[in-house]
Design a protein around this motif. Structure first.
Motif, short mmCIF file in Angstrom:
data_model
loop_
_atom_site.label_atom_id
_atom_site.label_comp_id
_atom_site.label_asym_id
_atom_site.label_seq_id
_atom_site.Cartn_x
_atom_site.Cartn_y
_atom_site.Cartn_z
N ARG A 140 5.15 5.70 3.80
CA ARG A 140 4.22 4.39 3.65
C ARG A 140 5.18 3.34 2.82
N LEU B 144 8.11 2.41 5.20
CA LEU B 144 7.68 1.72 6.55
C LEU B 144 6.96 0.39 6.25
N ARG B 145 6.58 0.07 5.02
CA ARG B 145 5.93 -1.07 4.50
C ARG B 145 7.30 -2.18 4.48
N ASP C 135 5.20 12.06 12.52
CA ASP C 135 4.79 13.00 11.74
C ASP C 135 4.41 14.30 12.14
N LEU D 202 4.19 11.38 2.44
CA LEU D 202 3.58 10.35 3.20
C LEU D 202 3.46 9.26 2.35
N ARG D 203 3.47 9.31 1.05
CA ARG D 203 3.63 8.13 0.08
C ARG D 203 5.00 7.47 0.17
N LEU E 144 6.43 5.90 12.55
CA LEU E 144 6.40 7.02 11.84
C LEU E 144 6.17 8.43 12.88
N GLU F 29 -1.01 6.70 -3.72
CA GLU F 29 -1.29 7.32 -2.30
C GLU F 29 -0.92 6.33 -1.18
N GLU F 30 -1.18 5.12 -1.23
CA GLU F 30 -0.50 4.26 -0.31
C GLU F 30 0.84 3.81 -0.21
N GLY F 31 1.76 4.44 -1.02
CA GLY F 31 3.03 4.33 -1.11
C GLY F 31 3.52 3.05 -1.84
N ARG F 32 2.50 2.47 -2.64
CA ARG F 32 3.08 1.35 -3.48
C ARG F 32 3.78 1.92 -4.86
#
Length: 192
Positions: free
Chosen positions: A23, A26-27, A40, A19-20, A38, A155-158
């Motif tokens: 994300r 996606l961003r 899922d 999921l990270r 997404l 966690e947010e995919g950064r």
């Protein structure tokens, strides 16, 4: 040129790191002006494959299959986010893929893979590449591996690793090229 990209996440594990990765991608796609969606498997909850979408009488497929079929028919490209389970394709991703066929035709795919180890999921990606070709959406030549993914994305995919954004840029440049080229050819007809 804006593209519609279906991003297929391949894990249903409770603490899935994928999921990270999803994300992050996606961003990155949104920042390029694209329309990613997404997909899922935890949300769609598809049953283990018994009947493909096309095997249902018209109008009688479960709603989730109708929604995915509509999304896939409108997609310009598919982006897989795949873990590596025992050196292979995660079962959730394989099941998600196998429910469809013609909806994938003449569209490119790309593989972002990840693992807790140093290989970044590339062993699963090699198997996945063969499956994607058989489904009619061959993968672009490049892969985007994320080794030690939990330590390289928050966690947010950064990204916590500064190498990820430029690698992703090159990978997405390639996906865009193939997606635009095949979209143009599809608009003029397909071989059958």
């Amino acid at each position: 040129m804006s593209l519609s990209v279906a991003v297929l996440l391949g894990s249903v594990r409770q603490d899935r790191v994928g999921l990270r990765v999803a994300r992050f991608l996606l961003r990155a796609l949104e920042e390029r002006g694209h329309r990613p969606t997404l997909v899922d498997p935890m949300a769609s909850r598809l049953p283990l494959l018994d009947r493909m979408y096309k095997e249902h009488p018209p109008g009688e497929a479960p709603a989730v299959l109708e929604e995915l079929a509509t999304l896939y028919r409108g997609a310009d490209a598919f982006l897989m986010v795949s873990a590596e389970y025992n050196h292979g394709i995660p079962p959730a991703l394989k099941n998600l893929l196998d429910h469809f066929l013609e909806e994938y035709f003449w569209r490119p795919s790309a593989i972002a893979c990840y693992s807790a180890g140093s290989y970044g999921g590339v062993r699963a990606a090699m198997q996945l590449r063969m499956t994607l070709a058989e489904l009619g959406m061959p993968s672009i030549p490049s892969l985007l591996p994320f080794p030690r993914a939990a330590a390289s994305l928050d966690e947010e995919g950064r990204p916590l690793d500064p190498a990820h954004p430029p690698r992703a840029d090159r990978f997405l440049d390639e996906l865009e090229w193939y997606a635009e080229a095949l979209r143009d050819r599809r608009s003029r007809g397909v071989p059958y």
